[in-house]
Each structure stands twice: as structure tokens, then as C-alpha cells.
Design an enzyme around this catalytic site. Structure first.
Site, PDB file in Angstrom:
ATOM      1  N   ASP A   5      28.215  46.740  45.192  1.00 36.80           N
ATOM      2  CA  ASP A   5      29.030  46.219  44.103  1.00 36.80           C
ATOM      3  C   ASP A   5      28.678  44.750  43.907  1.00 36.80           C
ATOM      4  O   ASP A   5      28.765  43.959  44.846  1.00 36.80           O
ATOM      5  CB  ASP A   5      30.505  46.379  44.467  1.00 36.80           C
ATOM      6  CG  ASP A   5      31.411  46.262  43.252  1.00 36.80           C
ATOM      7  OD1 ASP A   5      30.922  46.404  42.127  1.00 36.80           O
ATOM      8  OD2 ASP A   5      32.611  46.033  43.451  1.00 36.80           O
ATOM      9  N   HIS A  40      34.886  36.673  35.097  1.00 30.98           N
ATOM     10  CA  HIS A  40      35.648  37.309  36.175  1.00 30.98           C
ATOM     11  C   HIS A  40      35.607  36.466  37.450  1.00 30.98           C
ATOM     12  O   HIS A  40      36.646  36.219  38.069  1.00 30.98           O
ATOM     13  CB  HIS A  40      35.110  38.713  36.448  1.00 30.98           C
ATOM     14  CG  HIS A  40      35.700  39.346  37.677  1.00 30.98           C
ATOM     15  ND1 HIS A  40      37.016  39.775  37.746  1.00 30.98           N
ATOM     16  CD2 HIS A  40      35.174  39.602  38.908  1.00 30.98           C
ATOM     17  CE1 HIS A  40      37.264  40.266  38.945  1.00 30.98           C
ATOM     18  NE2 HIS A  40      36.165  40.179  39.675  1.00 30.98           N
ATOM     19  N   GLU A  61      39.181  47.776  38.370  1.00 29.70           N
ATOM     20  CA  GLU A  61      38.094  46.902  37.943  1.00 29.70           C
ATOM     21  C   GLU A  61      37.189  47.709  37.020  1.00 29.70           C
ATOM     22  O   GLU A  61      36.681  48.772  37.414  1.00 29.70           O
ATOM     23  CB  GLU A  61      37.301  46.355  39.141  1.00 29.70           C
ATOM     24  CG  GLU A  61      38.119  45.400  39.994  1.00 29.70           C
ATOM     25  CD  GLU A  61      37.280  44.555  40.945  1.00 29.70           C
ATOM     26  OE1 GLU A  61      36.195  45.020  41.364  1.00 29.70           O
ATOM     27  OE2 GLU A  61      37.713  43.428  41.264  1.00 29.70           O
ATOM     28  N   GLU A 117      33.798  48.402  35.432  1.00 28.75           N
ATOM     29  CA  GLU A 117      32.424  48.047  35.786  1.00 28.75           C
ATOM     30  C   GLU A 117      31.440  49.038  35.167  1.00 28.75           C
ATOM     31  O   GLU A 117      31.801  50.148  34.795  1.00 28.75           O
ATOM     32  CB  GLU A 117      32.244  48.069  37.317  1.00 28.75           C
ATOM     33  CG  GLU A 117      33.274  47.226  38.062  1.00 28.75           C
ATOM     34  CD  GLU A 117      32.876  46.904  39.484  1.00 28.75           C
ATOM     35  OE1 GLU A 117      31.698  47.090  39.828  1.00 28.75           O
ATOM     36  OE2 GLU A 117      33.764  46.459  40.242  1.00 28.75           O
ATOM     37  N   ASP A 124      36.561  50.483  39.898  1.00 25.03           N
ATOM     38  CA  ASP A 124      36.584  50.082  41.314  1.00 25.03           C
ATOM     39  C   ASP A 124      38.020  49.674  41.673  1.00 25.03           C
ATOM     40  O   ASP A 124      38.355  48.509  41.718  1.00 25.03           O
ATOM     41  CB  ASP A 124      35.609  48.904  41.488  1.00 25.03           C
ATOM     42  CG  ASP A 124      35.501  48.463  42.934  1.00 25.03           C
ATOM     43  OD1 ASP A 124      35.702  49.293  43.825  1.00 25.03           O
ATOM     44  OD2 ASP A 124      35.221  47.270  43.164  1.00 25.03           O
ATOM     45  N   ARG A 167      44.881  44.343  45.808  1.00 21.29           N
ATOM     46  CA  ARG A 167      44.680  42.888  45.882  1.00 21.29           C
ATOM     47  C   ARG A 167      45.361  42.244  47.070  1.00 21.29           C
ATOM     48  O   ARG A 167      44.869  41.248  47.615  1.00 21.29           O
ATOM     49  CB  ARG A 167      45.181  42.231  44.593  1.00 21.29           C
ATOM     50  CG  ARG A 167      44.496  42.709  43.348  1.00 21.29           C
ATOM     51  CD  ARG A 167      43.008  42.430  43.383  1.00 21.29           C
ATOM     52  NE  ARG A 167      42.368  42.915  42.156  1.00 21.29           N
ATOM     53  CZ  ARG A 167      41.065  42.930  41.982  1.00 21.29           C
ATOM     54  NH1 ARG A 167      40.235  42.528  42.941  1.00 21.29           N
ATOM     55  NH2 ARG A 167      40.556  43.390  40.851  1.00 21.29           N
ATOM     56  N   GLN A 213      43.241  43.089  50.102  1.00 20.34           N
ATOM     57  CA  GLN A 213      41.985  42.344  49.980  1.00 20.34           C
ATOM     58  C   GLN A 213      42.156  40.859  50.309  1.00 20.34           C
ATOM     59  O   GLN A 213      41.333  40.271  51.029  1.00 20.34           O
ATOM     60  CB  GLN A 213      41.462  42.508  48.548  1.00 20.34           C
ATOM     61  CG  GLN A 213      40.131  41.820  48.270  1.00 20.34           C
ATOM     62  CD  GLN A 213      39.735  41.920  46.789  1.00 20.34           C
ATOM     63  OE1 GLN A 213      40.374  42.596  45.999  1.00 20.34           O
ATOM     64  NE2 GLN A 213      38.654  41.238  46.435  1.00 20.34           N
ATOM     65  N   LYS A 244      39.212  47.876  48.948  1.00 14.07           N
ATOM     66  CA  LYS A 244      38.341  48.569  47.994  1.00 14.07           C
ATOM     67  C   LYS A 244      37.987  49.992  48.414  1.00 14.07           C
ATOM     68  O   LYS A 244      37.689  50.830  47.566  1.00 14.07           O
ATOM     69  CB  LYS A 244      37.019  47.795  47.863  1.00 14.07           C
ATOM     70  CG  LYS A 244      37.152  46.358  47.439  1.00 14.07           C
ATOM     71  CD  LYS A 244      37.380  46.243  45.951  1.00 14.07           C
ATOM     72  CE  LYS A 244      37.147  44.815  45.485  1.00 14.07           C
ATOM     73  NZ  LYS A 244      37.133  44.755  44.008  1.00 14.07           N
ATOM     74  N   THR A 301      36.708  54.803  44.564  1.00 12.22           N
ATOM     75  CA  THR A 301      35.992  54.248  43.414  1.00 12.22           C
ATOM     76  C   THR A 301      35.690  55.422  42.501  1.00 12.22           C
ATOM     77  O   THR A 301      35.048  56.388  42.930  1.00 12.22           O
ATOM     78  CB  THR A 301      34.667  53.584  43.864  1.00 12.22           C
ATOM     79  OG1 THR A 301      34.953  52.608  44.875  1.00 12.22           O
ATOM     80  CG2 THR A 301      33.957  52.918  42.695  1.00 12.22           C
ATOM     81  N   GLU A 320      43.595  39.724  36.557  1.00 12.06           N
ATOM     82  CA  GLU A 320      43.311  38.685  35.560  1.00 12.06           C
ATOM     83  C   GLU A 320      44.231  38.802  34.348  1.00 12.06           C
ATOM     84  O   GLU A 320      44.702  37.803  33.818  1.00 12.06           O
ATOM     85  CB  GLU A 320      41.856  38.792  35.096  1.00 12.06           C
ATOM     86  CG  GLU A 320      40.834  38.471  36.172  1.00 12.06           C
ATOM     87  CD  GLU A 320      39.451  38.962  35.773  1.00 12.06           C
ATOM     88  OE1 GLU A 320      38.715  38.218  35.129  1.00 12.06           O
ATOM     89  OE2 GLU A 320      39.114  40.131  36.107  1.00 12.06           O
TER      90      GLU A 320
END
Lengths: 399, 399
Positions: free
Chosen positions: A116, A123, A189, A191, A223, A227, A230, A243, A247, A347
Site C-alpha cells: 500500500d 491525503h 480509504e 484507492e 482499505d 484509526r 492505528q 489495517k 481490504t 479527512e
């Protein structure tokens, strides 16, 4: 152009022809190519007309096809373009058309290694501001190399797979000690994932110019990220359990050849990159749409990504690391400059401080029962859209 | 006890019986069990006497055997103990004994996901002092969870594979900008690797009590590391190219059942761990020896590791991440309290500032042509040594 009846706005027009693995009833999974709201069951057609490739269409994953390499990928595309483009093929093809709503789509390939990246400047800057508020948002290495890390290949799952809310350790800065429990900051996420077909040898490198010899195509990637887990675990060795629980990837692999018409020049890189990362670099004009319980909440633009996928692969292998058929490397979260272009809820809600209104309800992170669907399409100069399909998942309560 | 003629100090005594994949001449690779300086070619013997397991001995990896699960692993061990222990088996077994110096040993299993932990307090403290000299050596999370990250499964290689010196970006703090070139700080890491046999389901957890239901055994691991590349790239997502060029493992997988006699209680953990990491925890009394161009330079003690392997697996899966047959998780560098117990040259030479004398030459990091061999054995209360064999590799110049 095609003799097959498809809607004008179909993501799977006659220039796309993505490949995936489908199952109907009790029959063994095998390879299909999407066209409109149907797929072509390739194995029986290819047995007669593309015999060298045909055995690769009977497997339960695309890996055998991916391993055949670029000449076979191109021959297959030419064959498919002719099948759907020339009405003389109608009689042969029609018996092998299956409606998409009559099949189950599976994980399209067996993932070898999953890497990844972190290639969006918007970002990386946003996350830097949120995770390290007292420091420069971009770390000193960020513009010199495409930062990346290895993820868990064994938990890459097919679109539609339910996502069990992960539990783990988290510790807010104000807490004395960590606590254990379900993640309270479960996120997505958005991606783009690149799928490797042709392997490279250990000790050798893949140059930026050889990108298309190794990478077959792309999938959409969600993904999923916890948070709170993490933030507590990630120093000094990077994200791990925040994570690794899941996925999700889309079922259709869209070839780089189909996407060629959507290539755009890569944006300016300043400072200049080292020679092994330099070349004629392109990006893809892809737009994503993120729907949270059905409501459109963000439209991240891929073409603003700082690093080109050819640079990602060149970097990944510059130390002599080999790549294998089935390797997946993803772009990292795609975020644009605008708030409604951010590719994660971290975000979008600015660390949970600015809730998002979703169908009249206030949301920061994901709640049990929430469903997120990401779609994407590449835009070409003549107005044709090359659709990537979608990747979707629903949150189940912690086990 | 065994009727087979073996040396008293053999690493592969009659209580060990590790499994590996061997090849002789043009014959297909298959499974052997080491005994003294020979191996038993298991497939033909098992066909008659252990028919349920026999098909798993004909493959080119141990994965089929690993997937059979603990009852089959135990039945196989009982059968092997009887084969070598009861002289009545001599006539049947002798035709299937092959000298180890007449075979080539291959990678013992196909690696699914590779996770690397960081479980030695001595090592983590040493590296913290060297990489972050102005901060506390241990980060706040270190004693609350076994810190780990995913490595590259596709570049795990068999012992004896030459290691091409990796190139990449590195930047010393005093440099203006990064430069590209061969690593100048190429290092080793002495580790113990745990091999998963029985998978777990996505969304479920493996408790510390279920460790032995999932993990079959151990291998020696040399996690080659390019410290200059790692130091520049590793924030914020962890080590990537500084590690991914190669990880070497020993050819023989020693079962947890064979190692049971070498179990010792885990050292005290303070502060107390969260309940999902608590239980009747053990460690292994294993000593490693590191030989640099033949000279013994370090003897790291495994039993001083802070985290138990059962805790590593419980942590790895606490978020619902599934494990697969062939998963490899390694302990992280094993370092003891003393200088001659350090498991990396980074530590042994204290960041390159204190050269080590190797056969009369001064060394800090690895030079082209250097060879490193790691051996290891488990000590049991009755004085028996359960050998892990060795893992070796030689450095080739950068490509």
C-alpha cells in the site's frame, strides 16, 4: 461499437472489457468479461477460437491468465474487441452471454504480496496535520520516494464481503493506559490497486519504462482502517492491526490497455526525483464516487496523485525485490484539494471534529450497519467512460 | 533412543525429527525428516504405514502437511518416533535413508503472509537509542502490545540463497538530499520464525490458549536489513525496502511438540498486559550462534524475549484478521543483555562506531563476499539439545 445491446452510460462499454471470476449456481467459478449488464463466459468460446489462452479461463482466479504476460493479454483484448464489435460473431457469442444479476462475482485473483502506497499529497498532508499536529505535515522523505508498506494479503476480500468491526488496543493521548475494545474510529480509504501479471527475478529491478510489461490492470480498493488502533500502534514499524482486518477490492480487473485513452501526463514533481524514478510518466484521469448509505459524500480525483504507478513499481523493486503474479499494489488514499474530494472519513470529518450529514444523520466514522460503496470511472478525450465498477461493504458489529 | 547411527552431538537427534523439502538429482522435491546426518524419505514409507498423511509428503512444499492440523501432526510424530526408535523398523526404513550431503534442501513451505515482530526488549532499546538518540529508547506502546509489521512474503528465500546487495535511497542527517546507490550498512537480524499450519476464519480470533492448534513449528530466520535505506524511508509507515529484498529461513521446520521439553516460563511483564494477551505463557530456551565468515561473533538467548509467541499470534488476530496455512511470523531480532548476545551488526558495532574484529579484519556492516551463518538449538532439562539446523547466506555485489 458493439452489436450487443448496452446502455449508453454503461460502465462496461465495448472498449472496456474487464475480466473477473464469476459463479452461477453449482458450476465451477471461471473467467468472464463484462459487457453492459452481461458477461461473456470466456472458457467455452476461447476453447475453439483462442486455444493458447483458453486453459487460463477455466481457473478459479485470474492468476493463470495474468501469468501469461503482455502478448497474451493483448491478443486476448484484440479477440474480445472483435467478438463484441463484429456482428458476425453474434451466433457464436450469444449462447455464452450471462446477465450480471444472475451471477456471483468472486475475488478476481489470489493476492500474492499486497503493498500500500501513500501517493496523494493532499491525503498525506491531511493525515500529517491530524496525526502529528505539531510537526510539518509532510515528512522529509515524502517527495523523494513513494512511501509505502506491506499490508496483509490474506485479508484482501471480494466486494460485498461483510466487514466485522475490528477490536484492539487504542489509547487517546489523555488516557493513562490503553484499553481494549471495538474500534470507535472505523474508516475507509479510497484507492486504486494495480495488479501484477508478469513476475520479475529476485535481485533485478523493474524500470519505470517496463511498467506495462508487468502490470495487467487495476481494481478499486477500499482499505478499511481503524484509526484509533492505528494511531496507538503505528510507531515505529507502521500500520498493522489498524489495517489488516480487511481490504475490499472490486470484482472486475480493468486492463491498462483499456485505460490507455485515459492517460494524462503526471503533474510536476519538485524537487526532481532520482534517475531511477524518472521517465515519461503518466497518470490516469479517474474519478471516484463514495456513497455512504447511498448518499454521495465525496468524489476524489485520481489524476492529482503525486506519484505515478510506474514510479511505485520501480521503487518497490529497486532494491532487487522480486514481484510475483498476483501482487497487488495500491495507490494509497486518493484525496483532492477540496473537502468533497477527500478519500477517507478521517479527512472528511477532520479527525471526527466536523460531522458529515448522511441521509439526515450525523456521522464521523462508520457505525454498525453502515454500507460504503465506491465507484470509479476513467474519462477519455472523446467522452467515453471506462468504468471500474464498484467495491462495497457493510459493517457488522464487533464479534 | 534410536537404532540409527548418529553422533551424540547431532542437532537432529531421535527426539527432534524436523521436516523439510529435499531434492536429489532429477527427482521431484518431496518431504524428508532429518535424523543425524541423514534424512528419511517419507513419501514411500508413509504410503503403506500412514496412508492418510502420505499424499502430503509428495508435494514440493510442506503446506499440504501443515494444513492437516494438529491431530495429523501428532500422529506423524508418533509414527516417526516409532520408526527411528524401534529396531524392528530397520529393514523397512533403511532403504529410505539418504545422506544429507547428497541432497539439496529447498524452501520448506510456501509463505502466505509474513509478519515480523519486535519482541526483544534489549533489541528494541538498542535500536531506539541508535535511531532516535534524543528520545526514550522504548516507545509508549512497546510494553502494551507486541509491535509488528508485515514483510514481503515473496522474497523469503531458502538458506544458501545468495543475497544481492540492495540499492536504494539513503540520506545521512548531514546530507542535503538523498542519494541512490548500494546499501553501505547491510546487516543481519537473528530471529525465530513461527510457521502456521491451521487457518483461522476471517472475523475470529486465535486466543493465547489455542496457539499450538495453529502453529506447527519453527525455523531460523535471518531478516537481512539495509540500515541506511531503512533509516530514511521508515517514517511514518515503517520499514519497506530496507527489508524487502530478502529474508532467509532454515530448511528444517522443528515442531512445537519436539520443542516442548525446552519450554520455560515467560519472564515477568510489567505493566500487566490486557486480558487478551494474558494466560499461561511460555517461552523457549533456545540459544543462537552467529558466525561471520566462520567466526563466532554473537550468541543471542531466545528465552529473554519479552513477548511470548502465543501473544504474538493472539495480537496478530485480535482484530479478526485470519491466518492461513503457510503464514510465517518472526520474533524480531533476538538480542540479550550482553554485547556478545546482540542479534544484529547494527547493535554489535553500535551503529558502526565500534568495529568488530572478524578473522583479524575490522567489520561494521557486511562487505561483498561475506557469509553469515546462524545456528540454533533448544536446551532441555535432561541435557538433550534439539537443533534447529542453520540458515546461511553470502553477499553478492550490487547488481
Amino acid at each position: 461499437m458493439t452489436w450487443i445491446d448496452i446502455a449508453a452510460n454503461s460502465p462496461f462499454g465495448p472498449a472496456n472489457l474487464p475480466l473477473g471470476i464469476f459463479r452461477t449456481g453449482d458450476e465451477a467459478p471461471r473467467v468472464g468479461a463484462a459487457i453492459g449488464d452481461q458477461l461473456i463466459d470466456l472458457a467455452p468460446l476461447a476453447a475453439e477460437r483462442l486455444p493458447d489462452v483458453a486453459p487460463a479461463f477455466t481457473g478459479q482466479s485470474l492468476n493463470a491468465f495474468l501469468a501469461l504476460g503482455r502478448p497474451a493479454w493483448q491478443a486476448t483484448r484484440e479477440w474480445l474487441l472483435d467478438l463484441v464489435g463484429d456482428e458476425a460473431n453474434r451466433t457464436a457469442v450469444e449462447p455464452h452471454l450471462i446477465r450480471l444479476d444472475a451471477v456471483t462475482m468472486l475475488l478476481p485473483f489470489e493476492v500474492a504480496d499486497y503493498v500500500d502506497f501513500y501517493a496523494s499529497e493532499h491525503h498525506a498532508s491531511n493525515v500529517g496535520r491530524l496525526f502529528r499536529p505539531d510537526a510539518e505535515p509532510l515528512l522529509p522523505n515524502w517527495k523523494h520516494l513513494p512511501v509505502g508498506y506491506h499490508g496483509r494479503a490474506g485479508t484482501v476480500v471480494a466486494s460485498g464481503t461483510d466487514i466485522v468491526r475490528p477490536s484492539g488496543q487504542r489509547k487517546a493521548p489523555a488516557d493513562e493506559a490503553p484499553t481494549y475494545g471495538p474500534s470507535q474510529r472505523l474508516d475507509i480509504e479510497v484507492e486504486l490497486g494495480y495488479v501484477v501479471g508478469t513476475p520479475s527475478a529476485l535481485g533485478s529491478r523493474v524500470s519505470v519504462d517496463d511498467f506495462k510489461d508487468h502490470v495487467y490492470g487495476v481494481v478499486l480498493v477500499n482499505d478499511w482502517s481503524a484509526r484509533d488502533i492505528q494511531a496507538w500502534e503505528y510507531v515505529p514499524l507502521g500500520p498493522f492491526l489498524g489495517k489488516s482486518f480487511a481490504t475490499s477490492i472490486s470484482p472486475w480487473v480493468v486492463s491498462l490497455d483499456a485505460l490507455e485513452a485515459a492517460e494524462v501526463p503526471l503533474g510536476k514533481q519538485e524537487p526532481a526525483v532520482l534517475p531511477y524514478l524518472a521517465g515519461e510518466l503518466t497518470n490516469l484521469n479517474i474519478t471516484f464516487e463514495v456513497r455512504w448509505n447511498g448518499q454521495l459524500v465525496s468524489s476524489p480525483p485520481y489524476q492529482e496523485m503525486y506519484w505515478s504507478p510506474a514510479q511505485m513499481l520501480a521503487h518497490l523493486s529497486v532494491n532487487g525485490a522480486s514481484v510475483r503474479t498476483g501482487d497487488l499494489f495500491a495507490s494509497g488514499t486518493v484525496s483532492g484539494a477540496e473537502k468533497n474530494q477527500r478519500g477517507s472519513f478521517l479527512e472528511l470529518s477532520w479527525g471526527g471534529r466536523e460531522p458529515v450529514t448522511v441521509n439526515g444523520e450525523q456521522r464521523t466514522f462508520l457505525e454498525d450497519g453502515d454500507e460504503v460503496t465506491i465507484t470509479g470511472w476513467a474519462a477519455t478525450p472523446d467522452g467515453t467512460r471506462i468504468g471500474l465498477g464498484d467495491v462495497t461493504g457493510r459493517i457488522l458489529p464487533a464479534a
